[in-house]
Design a protein around this motif. Sequence first.
Motif, PDB file in Angstrom:
ATOM      1  N   LEU A  30       2.140 -26.830 -17.600  1.00  0.00           N
ATOM      2  CA  LEU A  30       2.455 -28.254 -17.630  1.00  0.00           C
ATOM      3  C   LEU A  30       1.251 -29.027 -17.105  1.00  0.00           C
ATOM      4  N   PRO A  31       1.010 -30.212 -17.635  1.00  0.00           N
ATOM      5  CA  PRO A  31      -0.107 -30.992 -17.096  1.00  0.00           C
ATOM      6  C   PRO A  31       0.177 -31.416 -15.653  1.00  0.00           C
ATOM      7  N   PHE A  32      -0.835 -31.321 -14.821  1.00  0.00           N
ATOM      8  CA  PHE A  32      -0.719 -31.716 -13.420  1.00  0.00           C
ATOM      9  C   PHE A  32      -0.746 -33.243 -13.344  1.00  0.00           C
ATOM     10  N   ASP A  33       0.183 -33.832 -12.617  1.00  0.00           N
ATOM     11  CA  ASP A  33       0.272 -35.286 -12.510  1.00  0.00           C
ATOM     12  C   ASP A  33      -0.213 -35.738 -11.140  1.00  0.00           C
ATOM     13  N   ALA A  34      -1.489 -36.061 -11.034  1.00  0.00           N
ATOM     14  CA  ALA A  34      -2.075 -36.508  -9.774  1.00  0.00           C
ATOM     15  C   ALA A  34      -1.501 -37.853  -9.335  1.00  0.00           C
ATOM     16  N   GLN A  35      -0.940 -38.616 -10.260  1.00  0.00           N
ATOM     17  CA  GLN A  35      -0.348 -39.913  -9.916  1.00  0.00           C
ATOM     18  C   GLN A  35       0.883 -39.775  -9.016  1.00  0.00           C
ATOM     19  N   LEU A  36       1.476 -38.589  -8.984  1.00  0.00           N
ATOM     20  CA  LEU A  36       2.632 -38.381  -8.109  1.00  0.00           C
ATOM     21  C   LEU A  36       2.268 -38.583  -6.644  1.00  0.00           C
ATOM     22  N   ASP A  37       1.026 -38.267  -6.269  1.00  0.00           N
ATOM     23  CA  ASP A  37       0.594 -38.470  -4.884  1.00  0.00           C
ATOM     24  C   ASP A  37       0.677 -39.946  -4.521  1.00  0.00           C
ATOM     25  N   ALA A  38       0.154 -40.812  -5.376  1.00  0.00           N
ATOM     26  CA  ALA A  38       0.176 -42.251  -5.125  1.00  0.00           C
ATOM     27  C   ALA A  38       1.613 -42.783  -5.141  1.00  0.00           C
ATOM     28  N   LYS A  39       2.421 -42.307  -6.087  1.00  0.00           N
ATOM     29  CA  LYS A  39       3.809 -42.758  -6.166  1.00  0.00           C
ATOM     30  C   LYS A  39       4.591 -42.358  -4.915  1.00  0.00           C
ATOM     31  N   ALA A  40       4.391 -41.122  -4.456  1.00  0.00           N
ATOM     32  CA  ALA A  40       5.074 -40.670  -3.244  1.00  0.00           C
ATOM     33  C   ALA A  40       4.603 -41.484  -2.040  1.00  0.00           C
ATOM     34  N   SER A  41       3.306 -41.733  -1.944  1.00  0.00           N
ATOM     35  CA  SER A  41       2.759 -42.538  -0.841  1.00  0.00           C
ATOM     36  C   SER A  41       3.417 -43.908  -0.808  1.00  0.00           C
TER      37      SER A  41
END
Length: 127
Positions: free
Chosen positions: A94-105
Amino acid sequence: MAVQRRNTRQRKLVLDAVRQSYNHPTADEIYNVVRAQDDKISRGTVYRNLSLLADLGEIQKLTPGQGPDRFDRTIEPHAHIICTSCSRVIDVPLPFDAQLDAKASEQIGWHVTSHYTIFEGLCPDCR
């Protein structure tokens, strides 16, 4: 901390064993592979070198909720799945979603710097 020549050779044996493995081995599995090449190496030396290599970003350390830590030759962010019956671990394409870090923050007010995705389920052999 000065690195002794002997430790450098042993570290290379440990790193090579992880890089030659495609099955996300445990520290004990790596120890058995390295021990076959160097019968003088101790379990503690293998464990310390695995920890150091993970800290240096040479390998990835997986800490599943159950069972022993596993080690991965692939250091780029990616997901894994662990069989809850036999403990087999494989990469999930699956493609890694680096945007999840910002969304969680944004949601929790923490400064999230990374995340790991580990799925659990039954492999085809155990199903």
